[in-house]
Design an enzyme around this catalytic site. Structure first.
Site, PDB file in Angstrom:
ATOM      1  N   GLU A 252       8.921  -1.163 -10.258  1.00  0.00           N
ATOM      2  CA  GLU A 252       8.134  -0.391 -11.225  1.00  0.00           C
ATOM      3  C   GLU A 252       8.995   0.291 -12.283  1.00  0.00           C
ATOM      4  OE1 GLU A 252       7.539  -0.484  -7.998  1.00  0.00           O
ATOM      5  OE2 GLU A 252       5.507  -1.284  -7.894  1.00  0.00           O
TER       6      GLU A 252
ATOM      7  N   HIS B 194      -2.575   5.520  -2.058  1.00  0.00           N
ATOM      8  CA  HIS B 194      -3.264   4.544  -2.911  1.00  0.00           C
ATOM      9  C   HIS B 194      -4.523   5.141  -3.536  1.00  0.00           C
ATOM     10  CE1 HIS B 194      -0.743   1.598  -0.819  1.00  0.00           C
ATOM     11  NE2 HIS B 194      -1.127   0.673  -1.646  1.00  0.00           N
TER      12      HIS B 194
END
Ligand code: TPP
Ligand code: TPP
Ligand code: MG
Ligand code: MG
Lengths: 324, 326, 324, 326
Positions: C60, C129
């Protein structure tokens, strides 16, 4: 009562904690023999050795992650992130891992982890070495966020942070390191979550923390010249913060200014103001005014940074506004 | 136990039987999870490790209770092999207050401090530094423990892995980096995402590397034995790469349209559990004994499921009051 | 007026932008042939090929950093971070690099970079999440933060985001992807910084954004049953946000509730409340009340997550409070 | 130019003279910065690259204007060698509105889009992904440009470096990873912080690696020539590691108590500029010519300093109004 510098008080807290508990150890970049970029850990490497004062590679993610792993095994690591701006590299470990471990694992795990990190401008260090990002951490359930202003508070809160079973982000305004203040001969831990009433006053409550406390104190005299009596509350602890003390002060003065170095928009002051506009609404005789940094990166040029930083004049302008 | 034990085979057979039992326990647990998920008794995302059981079983055989592991999002097998109890495991997956994490964690956040299981992770690579940190704790404690850091091939692309192998090598930390290489990261083949060689990476840091057939539990067992002994003896980190296959989709319910049906079909012949089963029979074990063992496991699992079903769901107020330790 | 799903509207905006400008390209994990974990980029790989719809390794930090490097060279990358929780791994590139490049380099550089990322719970996906971290980004000068609620807004705001010369964090509540809504045959970009008045009402202003807009709409009927007429403002754009529209609504209703899925403490609502307690003070007839998630990680068990998430009942409780 | 040019030496000598001029320009600029800093005409932190000039000079000789570079916190030389003009450079350091970044950036945030200089960085490793992203832009544009990514040995420990070498190798991006290895990261020797071999790391990803004596500008020049030509031809990333010495402290004002005084003294004999100077004389160049060249550079620098001193400081309102591009 002795006199000690803010940075020394932190070093003393680290040393005392290490002497008191063999599970306390330090990790950070250049904190060992070199004593850290601001000299805070000076002498500790010599006293405790390389196993307990560990120079870390330039790997901030691994720094916080390994500290967390050790904390989950019952050790008490104190990790230093050299500038708060570099916390950006360790956010997963701080936010997704450390902050959530206790809750997410059903209360099995304690996370006695401290991350010390300096924030703040004034050194013309530019946009990547000056940020005040504490509001991010205050928004993360599971983290504790502290930001002392005086050497005594730095000592006492750091001892509490190290003793805490929860991950603590311990924020040190780097412009304070050289500042002197009194400390008891046998200083005690200071409870997390309690504000410090810096000065009692009757007209306007100023809620502040960190280096801004001194600018607020500097405004006291100016205010007095205009016949305004300021009450100053130093939060010290940002998450949790001492709503009771702020509310009590507001109930006395009915006027609130919040003052900090971090960017005003979405900063720490926003939450204080929002809470007071809710639970303190009936006490308010005036708008709540915040004074923080303008919405821009911290500029390099002294000409710009001087105007960028909040100061007592800006605070006084806000104080006058709430008295209009 | 065995019908006509060949000389020396008794030991092999006992070892394989032990491994088989552990693998079967994991396999059957996950098959049960799959069913519970399909029946909406388990919510969220679950990632099954069916086909990869040999790895944690082969490794955990050499671990002590105080050795630590950090496991992945595909970590059920890694967790169970380290000793996480089935009852708490199923209750957690089913969101009950009796879950090992009181229903707050779920599949991606199983942890059991009591058996050195530091936590599964929803973040790819998220457990690596934690495992390394526990290895540091072991080094500081000096009691000869080690840490196992499980990760998938996909995590090789995360920077923190590289920070951690450097640190582990630099500080001589007792940690086994255990890569379950199933060739996939979600819907992408890992060779389209990572072009490094793990063996050469290890070499770049002076870290010993071994590769094992992750479909053969005895191969993993033997290689792990060497590595774990080496780590305990030298306190140097080591890398173990196990080539495995992902039998189910990335997550339960994944239709796997991105995979070649031929390839999927070919998996059947590779099933490590079937292989171990066949080998046990070849070594002379009675099929009935294996059936009895399976039945025993089934009973254990059904008991866990039944207990979970009967258990209370967690109370919100209690959860909310437990964000911080005291 | 056609009907389209929220996720499809985003895919359409991406496709239309790519057709209109060859410099637009996409990067993200599994966004190519697989179409992304939520199917948002489905079909784009086929139409535009692997050079413009790039499957990225699970890296990322490099994802946002390379996108930034390309943006500085005049390309218009749209990067996808699969879950907002994973932004923690890309904070340096977002905050220290992308956000500051234009200012810090004296205005030389445009940074036409978009980072799309889904936030929000409701899927029992657990603590790593489900987070809503938009307040972090809203606190960072240089970033633009958008969070649409409807397919039409998703389309129009994403087109504006891609056209913007500034880095944009584009937040998509994942529970909305399947939700349908109308869209014009030839939909146009929607200006950044303008709120949407979802519903006019006279009694209480509800300021909200993202998926919470629907819970607010659901409360309208309940409120009406109690004789309360809600005005609903969907911010859509969080940084900058539309102070004028919120203030105008407050000037009409004199009562303000702020409602969002993110953790309440130090969340987006804090800033809205703080500003209204300042510039809107004279309009306030009641405390400002916020309704956000409680201060805890997002829990997994449906039994817990259901109570965790803000909903219309909690909103109604707040509405009643400001009418006390 | 030369007194008695040996056959074939004329070319060498012209090349070396060019490099020498560039190096001297950097050296003298930094010496001037050092003085300005000591005199409080420059605030903040500055990190001088004195002793490391050969690297960017040897590399930049092969770069086109549209090739991009991302430079480090010790990046003055890297910036100047890429063509950042002295006037804007000094004005920036001195916090003036005429600075290349209008006084907003300072030493760690010099950038010049006009010459492909994407920015210095206050974050160790912070420019690596940016450089790689610009290489992706070059690949997309297809005009044959390349990117140079400068970094120090300390940055090897940052995860993003490893993410980026994987990506560059995976996508065949035209980027030169240029490591200025001065053996130190702040106050720590790098061998106490990083135990990997950059050469072997490159090999793990199939990335070509070359090492050059960073104290010898012609060595850097020759090696960079090969690598840059190779990158342009193949669009494959390459690694260039240059062993250099850090002559000044980590930052200006650093008392360097952590360094062995003997070692510091030994540096004198290693000065790449003095070496180049001696070689030029040996090649037959007139000392007076070199003096004239030095004087010319001094004049240029003094003019830049004088202009900066005379320039306005930036206006706050203008800065505040320019946080976003429009
Ligand atoms: C930081 C981060 N990025 C992306 C994801 C989404 N994600 C979950 S699993 C996965 C693939 C992981 O592949 P690998 O590590 O090989 O494990 P496997 O699923 O194959 O067992 C991805 C990309 C994530 N959870 N965390
Ligand atoms: C992410 C980050 N961590 C730490 C620092 C503090 N820091 C500045 S320079 C430096 C050493 C860098 O060493 P190296 O990359 O070798 O460059 P050198 O200074 O030797 O040129 C460190 C640790 C930083 N600026 N950024
Ligand atoms: Mg995999
Ligand atoms: Mg160095």
């Amino acid at each position: 009562m002795e006199t000690i510098r803010f940075g020394q008080a932190i070093g003393k807290a680290l040393g005392d904690a290490m002497r008191a508990d063999p599970r306390v150890f330090l990790l950070g970049e250049d904190i060992g023999a070199a004593g850290g970029p601001f000299g805070v850990t000076r002498g500790l490497h010599k006293e405790f050795g390389a196993a307990r004062v560990r120079d870390f590679p330039i790997s901030e993610a691994a720094l916080v992650g390994t500290a967390l792993g050790a904390a989950l095994c019952g050790w008490k690591p104190v990790a230093e992130i050299m500038f708060m701006d570099f916390c950006t590299l360790a956010m997963d470990n701080l936010v997704n891992q450390a902050a959530k471990a206790h809750f997410m694992f059903g209360g099995q795990s304690a996370v006695p982890l401290v991350v010390r990190t300096p924030h703040g401008g004034g050194l013309n260090a530019g946009a990547q070495h000056s940020q005040c990002l504490e509001a991010w951490f205050a928004h993360v359930p599971g983290l504790t966020v502290l930001c002392p202003a005086t050497p005594a508070d730095a000592y006492g809160l750091l001892r509490s942070a190290i003793a805490s079973p929860n991950p603590v982000v311990f924020v040190e305004n780097k412009s304070l390191y050289a500042r002197k203040g009194g400390i008891e001969a046998d200083p005690q831990p200071i409870p997390i979550g309690e504000a410090r009433l810096v000065r009692e006053g009757t007209d306007v409550t100023v809620v502040t923390y960190g280096a801004s406390v001194y600018a607020a104190e500097a405004a006291v005299r100016k205010a007095a010249e205009e016949g305004i009596d300021l009450e100053i509350v130093d939060l010290r602890s940002l998450q949790p913060w001492d709503e009771k003390t702020v509310l009590a002060s507001l109930a006395k003065t009915h006027r609130l200014v919040i003052f900090h170095e971090a960017v005003e928009a979405f900063g720490i002051g926003a939450e204080i103001a929002a809470r007071m506009a809710d639970v303190g609404f009936d006490e308010l005789d005036a708008p709540i005014v915040r004074v923080g940094a303008p919405f821009m990166p911290v500029p390099y040029s002294p000409a710009l940074e001087r105007e960028y930083l909040p100061n007592e004049d800006k605070l006084m302008a806000a104080v006058r506004r709430v008295l209009l | 136990m065995a019908k006509n034990p060949a000389p020396g085979a008794a030991q092999d057979s006992a070892l394989l039987l032990n491994c088989y039992r552990e693998m079967l326990r994991i396999r059957k647990s996950e098959q049960r999870l799959s069913k519970l998920f399909a029946d909406s008794e388990i919510p969220g995302f679950i990632h099954l490790s069916i086909g990869q059981e040999s790895v944690p079983v082969g490794i955990s055989a050499h671990l002590k209770r105080d050795d630590t592991v950090a496991v992945t999002h595909r970590g059920h097998g890694q967790a169970l092999a380290k000793g996480v109890p089935l009852a708490g495991f199923f209750a957690e997956m089913m969101g009950r207050d009796t879950g090992i994490c009181r229903g707050r964690g779920g599949s991606m956040h199983i942890a059991d401090a009591g058996v050195g299981m530091l936590g599964a992770n929803g973040i790819v690579g998220g457990g690596i530094a934690i495992a390394v940190g526990s290895a540091l704790a072991h080094q500081l404690a000096g009691a000869g423990n080690l840490a196992v850091c499980y990760f998938g091939d996909g995590a090789l692309a995360e920077g923190v892995f590289h920070e951690c192998i450097n640190l582990a090598a630099l500080w001589s930390l007792p940690v086994l980096f255990a890569c379950e290489n199933n060739g996939w990261g979600e819907f992408s083949r890992t060779d389209t995402q990572f072009c490094g060689s793990l063996e050469k990476l290890g070499a770049a840091f002076g870290i010993g590397y071994r590769c094992a057939d992750g479909l053969d539990v005895l191969a993993v067992h033997a290689t792990a034995a060497d590595l774990v002994a080496g780590i305990r003896a030298t306190s140097r980190p080591m890398i173990l790469e196990c080539k495995v296959e992902r039998f189910h989709g990335h997550y339960e319910g994944d239709p796997q349209k991105y995979r070649d049906p031929e390839e999927l079909k070919a998996l059947e012949a590779k099933d490590p559990l079937a292989k171990a089963h066949a080998k046990l029979l070849a070594l002379g074990l009675e099929a009935t004994l294996l059936e009895a063992l399976a039945a025993e496991i089934d009973d254990e699992i059904e008991a866990a499921v039944a207990a979970a079903r009967a258990a209370e769901v967690p109370q919100f107020a209690a959860a909310k009051a437990d964000v911080y330790a005291s």
